[in-house]
Design a protein around this motif. Structure first.
Motif, PDB file in Angstrom:
ATOM      1  N   GLY A 327     -34.328  19.579 -58.788  1.00  0.00           N
ATOM      2  CA  GLY A 327     -35.069  18.833 -59.675  1.00  0.00           C
ATOM      3  C   GLY A 327     -34.604  18.970 -61.274  1.00  0.00           C
ATOM      4  N   ASP A 328     -35.049  18.243 -62.047  1.00  0.00           N
ATOM      5  CA  ASP A 328     -34.930  18.233 -63.437  1.00  0.00           C
ATOM      6  C   ASP A 328     -34.875  19.605 -63.959  1.00  0.00           C
ATOM      7  N   ARG A 329     -35.817  20.416 -63.595  1.00  0.00           N
ATOM      8  CA  ARG A 329     -35.927  22.116 -64.050  1.00  0.00           C
ATOM      9  C   ARG A 329     -35.250  22.855 -63.208  1.00  0.00           C
ATOM     10  N   GLY A 330     -34.332  22.574 -62.277  1.00  0.00           N
ATOM     11  CA  GLY A 330     -33.477  23.238 -61.478  1.00  0.00           C
ATOM     12  C   GLY A 330     -34.422  23.880 -60.095  1.00  0.00           C
ATOM     13  N   GLU A 331     -35.543  23.322 -59.919  1.00  0.00           N
ATOM     14  CA  GLU A 331     -36.205  23.492 -58.643  1.00  0.00           C
ATOM     15  C   GLU A 331     -35.725  23.054 -57.449  1.00  0.00           C
ATOM     16  N   CYS A 333     -35.526  21.088 -54.237  1.00  0.00           N
ATOM     17  CA  CYS A 333     -36.192  19.997 -53.512  1.00  0.00           C
ATOM     18  C   CYS A 333     -36.166  19.631 -52.252  1.00  0.00           C
TER      19      CYS A 333
END
Length: 785
Positions: A327-331, A333
């Motif tokens: 994701g955008d925060r590096g999580e 997915c």
């Protein structure tokens, strides 16, 4: 997919002449689209250009209304507006759009538009500024500068027309300022004009680069769309996606169909469960599925991963690839990937692999497969500390079947042989065909060496049983060389070499037997290798010579000729017996040059003897299989000046075992030359009377073994010697008794009616000088002396 360099934009940034339309670009099609864009931009600015010219002309008329007659102003305005209207409507009339094509001539012709406008406006400094006050002149100058600036920015897409307009108008202003004595102002206008030209070119380049980039992006989008369309239309490919818990999300209809499920039920199912199918409950997963689980757990990208799946009870093979999503925060997915059904491709690859590793004639593993299996067997054996064995089989008398009955029968016989060997193989055995009539057997567990030897004996017995093929009863056999690892070798190459050496020993032992490898075999092989190397240069180094054994008339005791015997003495190896180096010469194909040397040397020596003395030379079967041997004999006789009837060639019965190779035809051609033929060692081979009826032999040589046994009183030997002599006399063929060493043997062959005799009793093989002296003085004189 287009392979053109999107670099067109980079080329356009530096290629000014192409941007201006003075010449065509490297990619004509792409530049045609860019020129259409230039013309289309000019069309869109046509009304603005017309309005700017009309407005500027009105301002100019207002500024000069008090200093210039009205008719002059009206005339000038009318002419300038007419030019502006003509240029404007000309541009509006163009049919080009931004996505169409235009040639270089269309862009180049716009230069006339710039020239017309430049000419019209260049009259302002001449007509209106000459006698105008400073305020009016300043106003006119500002008007022209604003017009030039507007042209540089608004007319930039058609750079050629704009540059001509700026250059012509700027030049007119500069000339007028110079004539007025304001040089500083002239330089200022010059700098300003150049600056506007640079701005124009820069904007034109920017337009070209933007358009080139648009074209490249369009082509890329078109290619991507094409690939996606092809991908969607392919029934064997699909997209798949999982969440962070490795559950399927957003399942496509194609993926669900490939899994044998519907998109609703497959949504949210673990990917591994879908792929594992019935094995999900048992946990007995395939290796490929375990690899996939490890990749998903490690969140690693993967590609070309093949794994077996079961869809609706049918075994299939899939190939999948995927990358993790973040994701955008590096999580994390989940994964997004692509899959395809490669069942048919794998089946084709398996078929190709089988063709590469299995013999097409027998269906057995071929040499490549045998070697791979042996390497694997050795690795497994060394790992567990066990023993393993390798057998090399060679069929006996198989070549005779091919030569007499043809290759189709030989191929069917090989099929029968492979069936018999395969029937004897157990779970720990593997048999394969190495090529020709050579087979191999790998024993994965050779801890019981006696069992391995029993298997070798059973193979020999099985292959020695008769074969019934097309009303032919065929009898062949097999010889086996056996090596056991790791004692006889720790590598496949060493183990095969050891078995090969053992096979040579089995053949030397009379064939139809097996022999195991022994260390001295390697010593013998190394000795043979050294001997072969020395043999290749023996003639050139003068290491070979001939000795001559007398052939004596039984009745008179007179010398009738000599048999030439080849001898080899090597400085390092010493004297090598013919029984060792002659078979080696035949096997290495060195017998031809050596035999030719013997013929030349013997004929050259025989010409020094009395004209009634003959010279006998032994000839190998390999020499007679070469049609050029007749030329060799003719050359030897001609160069020596020896008559053909004085040369006697001695051949053995083995010559007739290869009749299909043309040996008998060569013999016939030799007989036509007048050369005499002698059948050597008669009785020790196959002793077919057909040989004597088909070939015109001048003499038969009775082997020493029969002479020795007959002299001892052995009834069988006496009968054979009497029968051979009687047969020869009836066929008008002379007989020669070989190996006569005693007085008793001499009297016996004399009583039997033998024609000639040779042996140690009459003389050992003599050096060339002694043989020459004996030939010139005769046997009786030698005996009396």
């Amino acid at each position: 997919m287009s392979t053109r360099t999107p670099p067109l934009s980079r080329r356009a940034a530096f290629d000014i002449t192409t941007v201006l339309g003075l010449r065509d670009g490297a990619d004509s099609a792409e530049w045609s689209r860019i020129r259409a864009t230039q013309l289309f931009a000019g069309r869109r600015l046509a009304l603005f250009l017309l309005a700017a010219n009309v407005f500027a002309s009105l301002i100019t008329a207002v500024l000069v209304r008090e200093i210039v007659p009205l008719w002059q102003i009206a005339t000038w305005v009318a002419l300038l507006d007419a030019v502006a209207v003509a240029v404007g409507f000309r541009r509006l009339a163009t049919h080009h759009r931004g996505d169409s094509y235009a040639n270089v001539r269309d862009v180049r012709n716009t230069g006339w538009e710039g020239l017309a406008l430049g000419l019209a406006w260049s009259t302002v400094p001449v007509l209106f500024c000459t006698h105008a006050p400073s305020g009016t002149t300043a106003g006119l100058g500002i008007t022209l500068i604003v017009l030039m600036t507007a042209a540089a920015f608004a007319m930039a897409p058609l750079a050629l027309a704009t540059l001509i307009f700026l250059g012509y108008l700027g030049f007119a202003i500069i000339v007028q300022l110079v004539m007025a004595g304001t040089t500083a102002a002239a330089f200022g206008i010059l700098a300003f004009t150049v600056l506007l030209m640079v701005v124009c070119i820069t904007r034109a380049r920017a337009l070209v680069m933007i358009r080139a980039a648009e074209i490249a992006i369009g082509e890329r989008d078109e290619t991507v769309s094409l690939l996606l369309r092809e991908f969607e239309e392919s029934g064997a490919d699909w997209l798949w996606e999982t969440d962070s818990a490795r559950r399927i999300v957003r399942a496509s209809a194609r993926f669900a169909f490939a899994c044998g499920l519907d998109p609703i039920s497959i949504e949210g199912m673990p990917l591994l469960q879908v792929l594992a199918g019935p094995t999900w409950e048992t946990g007995n997963f395939a290796a490929g599925l375990r690899t996939l689980a490890e990749k998903l757990k490690a969140r690693e990208s993967f590609r070309d991963l093949r794994l077996p799946v079961q869809i609706a009870g049918e075994d299939r093979w899939w190939e999948i690839a995927a990358s993790p999503r973040f994701g955008d925060r590096g999580e994390f997915c989940g994964f997004r990937g692509v899959g395809s059904d490669v069942t048919e491709q794998r089946a084709s690859a398996d078929k190709i692999n089988r063709m590469a590793r299995f013999d097409t004639l027998t269906g057995l593993p071929n040499r490549l497969m045998v070697n791979e299996t042996l390497v694997k067997t050795i690795a497994e054996g060394d790992k567990r500390g066990g023993r393993y064995a390798f057998m090399m089989l060679d069929l006996d008398r198989f070549k005779a079947v091919n030569d007499t009955l043809g290759h189709p029968i030989g191929d069917r016989l090989l099929g029968r042989v492979s069936e018999r060997i395969d029937q004897l193989m157990g779970d720990k055995h593997m048999c394969g065909r190495l090529g020709g009539d050579e087979f191999a057997v790998i024993v994965r567990d050779a801890s019981d060496s006696a069992a391995v030897e029993r298997l070798a004996q059973r193979i020999i017995e099985a292959l020695s049983r008769p074969y019934e093929i097309d009303a032919h009863t065929l009898h062949i056999g097999a010889s086996i060389g056996l090596s056991i690892g790791p004692r006889d070798g720790r590598t496949a190459e060493t183990l095969v070499r050891s078995a090969d050496l053992a096979l040579y020993r089995a053949k030397d032992a009379g064939r139809g037997v097996f022999r195991t490898y022994e260390p001295e075999l390697h010593v013998q092989a190394e000795e043979r290798r050294v001997l072969e190397m020395a043999l290749r240069t023996a003639i050139e180094k003068g290491e070979m010579h001939l000795e001559y054994q007398p052939v004596v008339d039984v009745g008179s005791g007179a010398v009738r000729g000599f048999e030439a015997l080849l001898r080899w003495t090597n400085p390092e190896l010493g004297s090598i017996p013919p029984s060792k180096f002659i078979p080696l010469a035949e096997e290495t194909r060195l017998i031809a040059p050596i035999g030719a040397w013997v013929l030349r040397t013997a004929c050259a020596e025989a010409v020094r003897w009395p004209s009634d003395m003959r010279i006998a030379v032994n000839v190998s079967a390999d020499q007679l299989q070469n049609p050029s041997f007749v030329t060799t004999v003719t050359s030897a006789l001609t160069n020596a000046g020896l008559s053909a009837e004085r040369l006697e060639l001695e051949v053995t019965e083995s010559v007739f075992l290869h009749e299909g190779l043309g040996a008998t035809k060569v013999l016939e051609r030799l007989l036509d030359l007048g050369v005499r033929l002698s059948l050597d060692d008669f009785g020790t081979g196959y002793s077919s009377l057909g040989y004597l009826s088909r070939t015109r032999f001048s003499s038969i040589k009775i082997d020493r073994s029969f002479i020795r046994d007959a002299a001892k009183g052995l009834r069988e030997a006496v009968a054979i010697v009497r029968a051979v002599i009687a047969l020869a006399n009836n066929l008008d063929i002379a007989t020669t008794a070989e190996g006569v060493e005693t007085e008793a043997e001499h009297r016996m062959v004399q009583d039997f009616g033998c024609t000639m005799v040779q042996g140690f009793y009459f003389g050992r093989p003599l050096p060339v000088e002694e043989a020459r002296a004996l030939a010139n003085r005769g046997w009786k004189a030698s005996a009396a002396a």
